[in-house]
Design a protein around this motif. Structure first.
Motif, PDB file in Angstrom:
ATOM      1  N   LEU A 187     -51.774 -36.561  17.471  1.00 43.06           N
ATOM      2  CA  LEU A 187     -50.601 -37.332  17.043  1.00 43.06           C
ATOM      3  C   LEU A 187     -49.503 -37.255  18.106  1.00 43.06           C
ATOM      4  O   LEU A 187     -48.874 -38.250  18.452  1.00 43.06           O
ATOM      5  CB  LEU A 187     -50.060 -36.795  15.709  1.00 43.06           C
ATOM      6  N   TRP A 188     -49.313 -36.044  18.629  1.00 44.28           N
ATOM      7  CA  TRP A 188     -48.221 -35.823  19.581  1.00 44.28           C
ATOM      8  C   TRP A 188     -48.433 -36.630  20.863  1.00 44.28           C
ATOM      9  O   TRP A 188     -47.505 -37.192  21.430  1.00 44.28           O
ATOM     10  CB  TRP A 188     -48.110 -34.334  19.904  1.00 44.28           C
ATOM     11  N   MET A 189     -49.722 -36.730  21.306  1.00 43.71           N
ATOM     12  CA  MET A 189     -50.023 -37.486  22.528  1.00 43.71           C
ATOM     13  C   MET A 189     -49.627 -38.957  22.394  1.00 43.71           C
ATOM     14  O   MET A 189     -49.455 -39.637  23.396  1.00 43.71           O
ATOM     15  CB  MET A 189     -51.513 -37.410  22.837  1.00 43.71           C
ATOM     16  N   GLN A 190     -49.508 -39.452  21.159  1.00 41.39           N
ATOM     17  CA  GLN A 190     -49.126 -40.854  20.953  1.00 41.39           C
ATOM     18  C   GLN A 190     -47.615 -41.045  20.975  1.00 41.39           C
ATOM     19  O   GLN A 190     -47.125 -42.145  20.762  1.00 41.39           O
ATOM     20  CB  GLN A 190     -49.663 -41.340  19.605  1.00 41.39           C
ATOM     21  N   THR A 191     -46.890 -39.961  21.161  1.00 38.77           N
ATOM     22  CA  THR A 191     -45.436 -40.059  21.164  1.00 38.77           C
ATOM     23  C   THR A 191     -44.910 -39.523  22.498  1.00 38.77           C
ATOM     24  O   THR A 191     -45.665 -38.983  23.293  1.00 38.77           O
ATOM     25  CB  THR A 191     -44.819 -39.188  20.047  1.00 38.77           C
ATOM     26  N   GLU A 192     -43.603 -39.676  22.696  1.00 36.75           N
ATOM     27  CA  GLU A 192     -42.989 -39.032  23.860  1.00 36.75           C
ATOM     28  C   GLU A 192     -42.085 -37.902  23.415  1.00 36.75           C
ATOM     29  O   GLU A 192     -41.177 -37.488  24.101  1.00 36.75           O
ATOM     30  CB  GLU A 192     -42.176 -40.072  24.644  1.00 36.75           C
ATOM     31  N   THR A 193     -42.354 -37.433  22.206  1.00 33.28           N
ATOM     32  CA  THR A 193     -41.489 -36.438  21.597  1.00 33.28           C
ATOM     33  C   THR A 193     -41.680 -35.046  22.217  1.00 33.28           C
ATOM     34  O   THR A 193     -42.795 -34.671  22.546  1.00 33.28           O
ATOM     35  CB  THR A 193     -41.821 -36.359  20.092  1.00 33.28           C
ATOM     36  N   THR A 194     -40.586 -34.340  22.375  1.00 29.79           N
ATOM     37  CA  THR A 194     -40.652 -32.924  22.741  1.00 29.79           C
ATOM     38  C   THR A 194     -40.910 -32.131  21.475  1.00 29.79           C
ATOM     39  O   THR A 194     -40.207 -32.328  20.479  1.00 29.79           O
ATOM     40  CB  THR A 194     -39.305 -32.450  23.321  1.00 29.79           C
ATOM     41  N   VAL A 195     -41.903 -31.252  21.502  1.00 26.70           N
ATOM     42  CA  VAL A 195     -42.155 -30.427  20.326  1.00 26.70           C
ATOM     43  C   VAL A 195     -41.690 -29.003  20.604  1.00 26.70           C
ATOM     44  O   VAL A 195     -42.021 -28.431  21.641  1.00 26.70           O
ATOM     45  CB  VAL A 195     -43.651 -30.413  19.945  1.00 26.70           C
ATOM     46  N   VAL A 196     -40.890 -28.467  19.724  1.00 25.80           N
ATOM     47  CA  VAL A 196     -40.560 -27.041  19.774  1.00 25.80           C
ATOM     48  C   VAL A 196     -41.228 -26.417  18.556  1.00 25.80           C
ATOM     49  O   VAL A 196     -40.900 -26.751  17.417  1.00 25.80           O
ATOM     50  CB  VAL A 196     -39.038 -26.794  19.750  1.00 25.80           C
ATOM     51  N   PHE A 197     -42.209 -25.561  18.827  1.00 22.52           N
ATOM     52  CA  PHE A 197     -43.116 -25.072  17.795  1.00 22.52           C
ATOM     53  C   PHE A 197     -42.932 -23.566  17.653  1.00 22.52           C
ATOM     54  O   PHE A 197     -42.809 -22.855  18.645  1.00 22.52           O
ATOM     55  CB  PHE A 197     -44.544 -25.388  18.254  1.00 22.52           C
ATOM     56  N   ILE A 198     -42.904 -23.112  16.420  1.00 22.11           N
ATOM     57  CA  ILE A 198     -42.741 -21.682  16.178  1.00 22.11           C
ATOM     58  C   ILE A 198     -43.973 -21.155  15.488  1.00 22.11           C
ATOM     59  O   ILE A 198     -44.511 -21.795  14.588  1.00 22.11           O
ATOM     60  CB  ILE A 198     -41.506 -21.444  15.299  1.00 22.11           C
ATOM     61  N   THR A 199     -44.434 -20.004  15.918  1.00 21.81           N
ATOM     62  CA  THR A 199     -45.598 -19.419  15.269  1.00 21.81           C
ATOM     63  C   THR A 199     -45.618 -17.922  15.524  1.00 21.81           C
ATOM     64  O   THR A 199     -44.948 -17.427  16.423  1.00 21.81           O
ATOM     65  CB  THR A 199     -46.905 -20.046  15.795  1.00 21.81           C
ATOM     66  N   HIS A 200     -46.373 -17.190  14.710  1.00 22.65           N
ATOM     67  CA  HIS A 200     -46.676 -15.819  15.115  1.00 22.65           C
ATOM     68  C   HIS A 200     -48.165 -15.672  15.397  1.00 22.65           C
ATOM     69  O   HIS A 200     -48.672 -14.577  15.544  1.00 22.65           O
ATOM     70  CB  HIS A 200     -46.143 -14.771  14.137  1.00 22.65           C
ATOM     71  N   SER A 201     -48.856 -16.820  15.471  1.00 20.29           N
ATOM     72  CA  SER A 201     -50.279 -16.791  15.815  1.00 20.29           C
ATOM     73  C   SER A 201     -50.432 -17.039  17.313  1.00 20.29           C
ATOM     74  O   SER A 201     -50.068 -18.111  17.821  1.00 20.29           O
ATOM     75  CB  SER A 201     -51.019 -17.855  15.008  1.00 20.29           C
ATOM     76  N   ILE A 202     -50.970 -16.056  18.021  1.00 22.68           N
ATOM     77  CA  ILE A 202     -51.104 -16.173  19.476  1.00 22.68           C
ATOM     78  C   ILE A 202     -52.110 -17.264  19.868  1.00 22.68           C
ATOM     79  O   ILE A 202     -51.780 -18.108  20.711  1.00 22.68           O
ATOM     80  CB  ILE A 202     -51.464 -14.793  20.086  1.00 22.68           C
ATOM     81  N   PRO A 203     -53.314 -17.311  19.256  1.00 21.02           N
ATOM     82  CA  PRO A 203     -54.246 -18.391  19.623  1.00 21.02           C
ATOM     83  C   PRO A 203     -53.651 -19.781  19.386  1.00 21.02           C
ATOM     84  O   PRO A 203     -53.865 -20.701  20.178  1.00 21.02           O
ATOM     85  CB  PRO A 203     -55.450 -18.154  18.705  1.00 21.02           C
ATOM     86  N   GLU A 204     -52.914 -19.915  18.294  1.00 23.69           N
ATOM     87  CA  GLU A 204     -52.291 -21.207  17.990  1.00 23.69           C
ATOM     88  C   GLU A 204     -51.333 -21.616  19.111  1.00 23.69           C
ATOM     89  O   GLU A 204     -51.360 -22.749  19.592  1.00 23.69           O
ATOM     90  CB  GLU A 204     -51.539 -21.112  16.664  1.00 23.69           C
ATOM     91  N   ALA A 205     -50.515 -20.659  19.547  1.00 24.75           N
ATOM     92  CA  ALA A 205     -49.557 -20.933  20.623  1.00 24.75           C
ATOM     93  C   ALA A 205     -50.284 -21.358  21.892  1.00 24.75           C
ATOM     94  O   ALA A 205     -49.903 -22.337  22.551  1.00 24.75           O
ATOM     95  CB  ALA A 205     -48.708 -19.689  20.887  1.00 24.75           C
ATOM     96  N   LEU A 206     -51.352 -20.656  22.226  1.00 22.36           N
ATOM     97  CA  LEU A 206     -52.063 -20.951  23.473  1.00 22.36           C
ATOM     98  C   LEU A 206     -52.773 -22.294  23.412  1.00 22.36           C
ATOM     99  O   LEU A 206     -52.833 -23.025  24.398  1.00 22.36           O
ATOM    100  CB  LEU A 206     -53.087 -19.847  23.769  1.00 22.36           C
ATOM    101  N   LEU A 207     -53.313 -22.611  22.271  1.00 22.54           N
ATOM    102  CA  LEU A 207     -54.060 -23.864  22.154  1.00 22.54           C
ATOM    103  C   LEU A 207     -53.134 -25.072  22.266  1.00 22.54           C
ATOM    104  O   LEU A 207     -53.472 -26.072  22.896  1.00 22.54           O
ATOM    105  CB  LEU A 207     -54.802 -23.925  20.819  1.00 22.54           C
ATOM    106  N   LEU A 208     -51.970 -24.967  21.658  1.00 19.84           N
ATOM    107  CA  LEU A 208     -51.125 -26.145  21.523  1.00 19.84           C
ATOM    108  C   LEU A 208     -50.223 -26.394  22.738  1.00 19.84           C
ATOM    109  O   LEU A 208     -49.997 -27.532  23.125  1.00 19.84           O
ATOM    110  CB  LEU A 208     -50.236 -26.022  20.275  1.00 19.84           C
ATOM    111  N   SER A 209     -49.715 -25.308  23.342  1.00 22.89           N
ATOM    112  CA  SER A 209     -48.515 -25.486  24.157  1.00 22.89           C
ATOM    113  C   SER A 209     -48.756 -25.646  25.646  1.00 22.89           C
ATOM    114  O   SER A 209     -49.793 -25.272  26.176  1.00 22.89           O
ATOM    115  CB  SER A 209     -47.582 -24.291  23.984  1.00 22.89           C
ATOM    116  N   GLU A 210     -47.714 -26.170  26.284  1.00 22.60           N
ATOM    117  CA  GLU A 210     -47.637 -26.143  27.739  1.00 22.60           C
ATOM    118  C   GLU A 210     -46.913 -24.897  28.205  1.00 22.60           C
ATOM    119  O   GLU A 210     -47.217 -24.338  29.241  1.00 22.60           O
ATOM    120  CB  GLU A 210     -46.908 -27.398  28.231  1.00 22.60           C
TER     121      GLU A 210
END
Lengths: 266, 257
Positions: A187-210
């Motif tokens: 979904l995000w790739m279809q937008t030009e939106t900046t995402v600021v994402f919060i998590t305490h899951s390390i794999p989740e952070a690594l998979l999603l973020s730049e």
């Protein structure tokens, strides 16, 4: 579509007055977030991650420092209506069906759109989120994962410049979470939106973020910033890469070492 | 299939109740002046249909007007309580205390104040129907999820938008729970008003036939009264179905009385 801003956070501090005294939620945070990027903040519970998002959405005033969007200091009135929000709870309106829930943000933040346009846009987002055929269902008729998809559609539908996500998948089971992570990226790739994402899951952070900012326990400080190099699209296989495991280990080490220090300081 | 069975069973319970009643009256040869059998009540209702119908109208008017006054003022005050801390803190203890008072006991006084006729009936009906509306609606409006309101703030919503899009629909289940209690209370209020201060209406018929020991007519009027109450209650339920969407399984509805 509105252009995503370059977000710079400079020396941001937030403290609350409570009955037991002043609580420093955030202490001198400085971050730079590139336009259109996917930026994740990882940290232990109570490190002020949510507080940071509330400042970014204009709901909360910082006690020190400032936040700039494209070099302009944000204030409540300027930032409102430009920022989408997804919470851990889907926070859907139980009296509205999925379609009407998605339309809520456009009704408020995009008053220029006609009703027909809003509906077309909402249907579009629900469709790419795999919810075609569920438009008329009420939240209690949807599974937890589906509710969260509706909530993401609602946040993206009004084309915010920035999308803030506060542990959006924390309440979901493992399989649903992994599916939704991949779907969010799509979904995000279809937008030009900046995402600021919060998590305490390390794999989740690594998979999603730049980029990832690792934060310490309260008062929240940035321990380290990490660039995540894995190529996109990231999928199932990305989780299996040896570099993925190594990087996860590094972040885990950072969080492990810092937590007891902060705990004794309290 | 199960649903149909349950519905049939529910109807049977009603029929069983009337059958036992009929049987007891028959078996013990109870005099009609003490307890007429249901069959006889039905006959009297048919014989006296003109009298019952003409007296249903004034009762209906008293209930409806009392109910409408109660709902409108109750709603306005509830909004005040939910949105203004000073209004809430000043009025809430008074309202809770006043709710406990036996308001029916004031009925004879209203005869002195408002005279004979429609006004005292409306006043009593409105007075006792008012409290559940205020207290429940205020509770509904102030229980709105604060994160939801913050979410609306982050979108730049106005106060009016937050009220109409979030708070009001949020409070609707509470409001309708209150209406269901209030309509039954308004009926009680109107009937009591007719006992003490009226020359027409079903309450008056009940009272007058009681004095003349016409128990059959009295029961006929009580049944007419009950039917009117059921119809009014069903109107509220129908309105609820129309206005409250998708919330049935959400819980959170609590009635206070």
């Amino acid at each position: 579509m509105s252009k995503a801003p370059h977000i710079s956070i400079k020396g941001l501090s937030v403290s609350f007055k409570s009955r037991t005294g002043t609580v420093n939620a955030l202490n001198n945070i400085s971050l730079d977030i590139a336009p259109g990027s996917f930026f994740t903040i990882v940290g232990p519970s109570g490190c002020g991650k949510t507080t940071l998002l509330k400042v970014l959405s204009g709901v909360l005033q910082p006690s020190g420092g400032e936040v700039l969007f494209d070099g302009v200091a944000i204030d409540k009135n300027k930032v409102q209506g430009q920022v989408g929000y997804v919470f851990q709870r889907s926070l859907l309106l139980p009296w509205r069906n999925a379609l009407d829930n998605v339309m809520l943000t456009m009704e408020v933040a995009r008053r220029d759109m006609s009703r027909a346009d809003r509906e077309r846009e909402a249907r579009h987002w629900l469709k790419i989120a795999g919810l075609e055929g569920f438009e008329k269902r009420f939240p209690h008729e949807l599974s937890g994962g589906m509710q969260q998809r509706v909530s993401i559609c609602r946040a993206l539908a009004f084309r915010p410049k920035v999308l803030l996500m506060d542990e959006p998948f924390a309440a979901l089971d493992e399989i649903t979470r992994e599916t939704l992570q991949e779907e969010l990226l799509r979904l995000w790739m279809q937008t030009e939106t900046t995402v600021v994402f919060i998590t305490h899951s390390i794999p989740e952070a690594l998979l999603l973020s730049e980029q990832i900012a690792v934060m310490s326990a309260r008062p929240g400080r940035v321990l380290e910033r990490i660039e995540v190099p894995f190529p996109r699209p990231r999928e199932e296989a990305t989780r299996e890469l040896p570099e993925f495991g190594a990087m996860a280990g590094h972040v885990r080490g950072l969080l492990r070492h810092r937590e007891p220090v902060a705990a004794t300081a309290q | 299939m199960y649903r149909v069975g349950v519905t049939v069973g529910q109807i049977l319970v009603f029929l069983l109740f009337f059958a036992i009643w009929e049987g007891i009256v028959d078996f013990f040869h109870i005099k009609p002046v003490i307890l007429p059998p249901p069959s006889r009540i039905a006959e009297v209702m048919w014989e006296q249909r003109a009298l019952l119908l003409t007296n249903t109208w004034p009762t209906f008017v008293a209930i409806s007007l009392g109910f409408i006054y109660a709902v409108v003022t109750g709603f306005v005050i509830a909004v005040g309580i939910a949105y203004s801390r000073i209004v809430r803190e000043l009025t809430y203890p008074f309202l809770v205390t006043a709710q406990i008072l036996p308001k029916i006991a004031f009925a004879p006084l209203f005869l002195i104040w408002f005279g004979f006729g429609l006004t005292p009936k409306i006043v009593i009906a409105a007075l006792i129907a008012f409290f559940p509306v205020v207290i429940n609606t205020a509770k509904g409006l102030s229980s709105v999820d604060s994160e939801l309101l913050q979410y609306m703030d982050s979108l730049g919503a106005s106060g009016w938008e937050k009220f109409t899009k979030i708070s009001l629909p949020w409070a609707m289940p509470y409001f309708f729970a209150a209406l269901k209690i209030s309509i039954t209370l308004a009926i009680v209020g109107a009937v009591v008003g007719e006992f003490v201060a009226a020359g027409e209406g079903l309450g008056y018929i009940i009272n007058a036939s009681n004095i003349s020991l016409d128990t059959e007519l009295m029961f006929a009027a009580i049944v007419a009264m009950s039917l009117l109450g059921i119809v009014l209650f069903l109107v509220i339920v129908a309105a609820e179905r129309l206005f409250v969407n998708g919330v049935e399984e959400n819980g959170g509805v609590q009635a206070t009385m």
